[in-house]
Write an enzyme that holds these catalytic residues in place. Structure first.
Site, PDB file in Angstrom:
ATOM      1  N   ASN A 280       7.255 -21.024  -3.067  1.00  0.00           N
ATOM      2  CA  ASN A 280       7.308 -21.317  -1.628  1.00  0.00           C
ATOM      3  C   ASN A 280       6.037 -22.049  -1.221  1.00  0.00           C
ATOM      4  O   ASN A 280       5.158 -22.295  -2.043  1.00  0.00           O
ATOM      5  CB  ASN A 280       7.515 -20.014  -0.834  1.00  0.00           C
ATOM      6  CG  ASN A 280       6.415 -19.019  -1.118  1.00  0.00           C
ATOM      7  OD1 ASN A 280       5.259 -19.266  -0.846  1.00  0.00           O
ATOM      8  ND2 ASN A 280       6.784 -17.882  -1.698  1.00  0.00           N
TER       9      ASN A 280
ATOM     10  N   LYS B 229      10.654  -4.396   9.588  1.00  0.00           N
ATOM     11  CA  LYS B 229       9.848  -4.367   8.357  1.00  0.00           C
ATOM     12  C   LYS B 229       8.741  -3.320   8.454  1.00  0.00           C
ATOM     13  O   LYS B 229       8.451  -2.613   7.494  1.00  0.00           O
ATOM     14  CB  LYS B 229       9.233  -5.752   8.090  1.00  0.00           C
ATOM     15  CG  LYS B 229      10.266  -6.745   7.573  1.00  0.00           C
ATOM     16  CD  LYS B 229       9.703  -8.142   7.367  1.00  0.00           C
ATOM     17  CE  LYS B 229      10.858  -9.097   7.122  1.00  0.00           C
ATOM     18  NZ  LYS B 229      10.470 -10.507   7.132  1.00  0.00           N
TER      19      LYS B 229
ATOM     20  N   ASP C 101      11.545 -13.247  -3.193  1.00  0.00           N
ATOM     21  CA  ASP C 101      12.436 -12.085  -3.215  1.00  0.00           C
ATOM     22  C   ASP C 101      13.350 -12.088  -4.439  1.00  0.00           C
ATOM     23  O   ASP C 101      13.860 -11.051  -4.837  1.00  0.00           O
ATOM     24  CB  ASP C 101      13.302 -12.067  -1.946  1.00  0.00           C
ATOM     25  CG  ASP C 101      12.473 -11.712  -0.725  1.00  0.00           C
ATOM     26  OD1 ASP C 101      11.584 -10.857  -0.846  1.00  0.00           O
ATOM     27  OD2 ASP C 101      12.709 -12.312   0.351  1.00  0.00           O
TER      28      ASP C 101
HETATM   29  N1  CTP Z   1       6.849  -8.419   0.322  1.00  0.00           N
HETATM   30  C1  CTP Z   1       6.602  -7.772  -0.855  1.00  0.00           C
HETATM   31  N2  CTP Z   1       7.468  -7.906  -1.895  1.00  0.00           N
HETATM   32  C2  CTP Z   1       8.575  -8.674  -1.767  1.00  0.00           C
HETATM   33  C3  CTP Z   1       8.826  -9.339  -0.559  1.00  0.00           C
HETATM   34  C4  CTP Z   1       7.930  -9.194   0.477  1.00  0.00           C
HETATM   35  O1  CTP Z   1       5.593  -7.069  -0.978  1.00  0.00           O
HETATM   36  N3  CTP Z   1       9.395  -8.798  -2.791  1.00  0.00           N
HETATM   37  C5  CTP Z   1       5.898  -8.220   1.434  1.00  0.00           C
HETATM   38  C6  CTP Z   1       5.160  -9.462   1.861  1.00  0.00           C
HETATM   39  O2  CTP Z   1       3.927  -9.595   1.160  1.00  0.00           O
HETATM   40  C7  CTP Z   1       4.939  -9.212   3.340  1.00  0.00           C
HETATM   41  C8  CTP Z   1       6.141  -8.387   3.746  1.00  0.00           C
HETATM   42  O3  CTP Z   1       6.645  -7.819   2.537  1.00  0.00           O
HETATM   43  O4  CTP Z   1       3.786  -8.437   3.570  1.00  0.00           O
HETATM   44  C9  CTP Z   1       7.247  -9.143   4.423  1.00  0.00           C
HETATM   45  O5  CTP Z   1       7.584 -10.265   3.666  1.00  0.00           O
HETATM   46  P1  CTP Z   1       8.721 -11.280   4.194  1.00  0.00           P
HETATM   47  O6  CTP Z   1       8.907 -12.343   3.158  1.00  0.00           O
HETATM   48  O7  CTP Z   1       8.409 -11.690   5.605  1.00  0.00           O
HETATM   49  O8  CTP Z   1       9.977 -10.332   4.295  1.00  0.00           O
HETATM   50  P2  CTP Z   1      10.980  -9.707   3.280  1.00  0.00           P
HETATM   51  O9  CTP Z   1      10.709  -8.233   3.231  1.00  0.00           O
HETATM   52  O10 CTP Z   1      10.975 -10.413   1.977  1.00  0.00           O
HETATM   53  O11 CTP Z   1      12.356  -9.917   4.062  1.00  0.00           O
HETATM   54  P3  CTP Z   1      13.149 -11.275   4.388  1.00  0.00           P
HETATM   55  O12 CTP Z   1      12.761 -12.260   3.307  1.00  0.00           O
HETATM   56  O13 CTP Z   1      14.561 -10.873   4.348  1.00  0.00           O
HETATM   57  O14 CTP Z   1      12.688 -11.703   5.760  1.00  0.00           O
END
Ligand code: CTP
Length: 398
Positions: free
Chosen positions: A208, A336, A277
């Site tokens: 990303n 979250k 993710d």
């Molecule tokens: N995060 C994490 N591990 C993952 C995904 C996210 O530790 N596999 C953490 C990120 O570092 C951040 C928080 O979770 O502090 C939110 O990340 P974000 O990408 O905004 O959200 P997601 O939980 O991945 O949800 P979505 O992508 O569906 O918005």
């Protein structure tokens, strides 16, 4: 930050034009007093600095216009919370190193008791000369902060080290030196930053746009406030702050393992990283060759590191997550915060002007379990300190 008293000493070099910008910037948030050497006044009129600071410029020890009933070189030194010499010429460095006091500014330096930052700027051969280098070493050995000159084409036409760094960089160092409060001293702060890379084959990956700037700003701010900082960083193109313990990682799985290893020994975990993710289900040994057909990739879920940390952390450990959203910012962020058991969540919208990947500014809302606060646009550095202020308060209440 509360207003501080900054004394800017200016010696005579062409880089003085950058000192104008610095003095202008500093005057917006601090009380600034300028002192100039007589050579500096050959390059620029004191009027420029008097207008920028709203204060008279001091320069002479004796003569008309000097109030001999006062002792300005002592009063000025006592007044300052911090002294910065910018630009510092070879001659002024030599005078400081050897304790010469033959004008107002050099006499004032002998009386200085506050932290001192000197910013050398000169011809590259003058800077490299053993005499100048020895003088710099002498100053450093006395606890004076010496900012390295940067390199480039110099005003004299030579190319090399000797340029005065940009005013913004000097200002950042000044602000750092002014932070007296070491409210994170004795605490272990672990920060994740940057993107993760999920390999597809030996030449390709999914990732990303994260630049790592927010996480790195947090690392610098935590260091400045006295923490031991472990920075678990995905691949980025910026340098880690000196003094952090760097744990370079590639994939979400690598980042997960680093967090698992450090969690028990962490007082604050700040998850600023943009973690992928999903990862390719298989990582191929050989490069995927193109064919005439479409290509479908099969992806599987990566561990949610923050959610894992929320479940496994000790009660006293403070957990801070981030949420990057493109819609329904606060609703998604609130979800979250709760589902990942965070003490604080920093929410920012990619759609907001001044926020997002790669920018030096951010617009964020801080969410606690029971309240939220939307902050105005500010530098990532300023936001880093706001976040740490909130985390320190949470830590104290635990
Ligand atoms: N995060 C994490 N591990 C993952 C995904 C996210 O530790 N596999 C953490 C990120 O570092 C951040 C928080 O979770 O502090 C939110 O990340 P974000 O990408 O905004 O959200 P997601 O939980 O991945 O949800 P979505 O992508 O569906 O918005």
């Amino acid at each position: 930050m509360e207003k501080k008293r900054i004394l800017v000493g200016i010696s005579g070099g062409i880089a003085i034009y950058k000192a104008c910008q610095l003095v202008s910037n500093l005057s917006k948030t601090h009380e600034v007093q300028v002192v100039m050497t007589s050579h500096a006044k050959e390059f620029m009129s004191p009027l420029t600095f008097e207008t920028l600071t709203g204060r008279p410029v001091y320069s002479e020890m004796f003569g008309p216009g000097v109030d001999h009933s006062k002792v300005p070189h002592i009063d000025l030194a006592k007044w300052a919370d911090l002294i910065v010499i910018v630009p510092a010429t070879a001659n002024f460095l030599a005078k400081m190193a050897h304790g010469l006091a033959d004008d107002l500014m050099s006499s004032m330096m002998l009386a200085a008791r506050s932290p001192v930052l000197v910013c050398p700027a000169m011809n590259t051969y003058m800077l490299a000369h053993e005499a100048t280098q020895e003088n710099i070493h002498i100053l450093e050995s006395r606890g004076i902060h010496v900012l390295n000159a940067s390199s480039g084409l110099l005003a004299c036409g030579d190319y090399g080290a000797g340029k005065l760094p940009e005013p913004g960089q000097i200002q950042d160092i000044i602000e750092t030196l002014l932070i007296e409060e070491k409210d994170l001293a004795g605490l272990n702060v672990t920060i994740t930053a940057g993107p993760t890379r999920e390999a597809l084959d030996p030449v390709r990956f999914i990732s990303n746009y994260s630049s790592g700037k927010m996480g790195y700003a947090l690392a610098q701010a935590a260091l400045d406030r006295g923490a031991r900082v472990r920075l678990i960083s995905g691949p980025v193109s910026i340098d880690p702050p000196s003094g952090v313990e760097l744990y370079p990682v590639e994939s979400a799985q690598d980042m997960f393992e680093a967090v698992q290893n450090l969690l028990d020994d962490t007082d604050m975990l700040i998850k600023a990283a943009a973690v992928a993710d999903y990862r390719p289900k298989v990582i191929l040994d050989q490069k995927i060759k193109k064919s005439d057909d479409d290509l479908t990739l099969s992806l599987e879920r990566n561990p949610d590191i923050l959610a894992w940390a929320g479940e496994h952390k000790k009660d006293r450990t403070v957990l801070c997550g981030f949420a990057m959203e493109t819609r329904n910012l606060l609703k998604n962020a609130q979800k979250k915060l709760e589902s990942k058991h965070c003490d604080l969540l920093v929410a920012n919208s990619l759609k907001e002007e001044g926020a997002g990947f790669g920018t030096d500014t951010n617009v964020a809302t801080l969410l606690w379990p029971d309240r939220e606060e939307t902050l105005p646009m500010m530098s990532k550095k300023a936001l880093a300190h706001k976040i740490l202020d909130a985390l320190v308060a949470i830590k104290e209440a635990k």
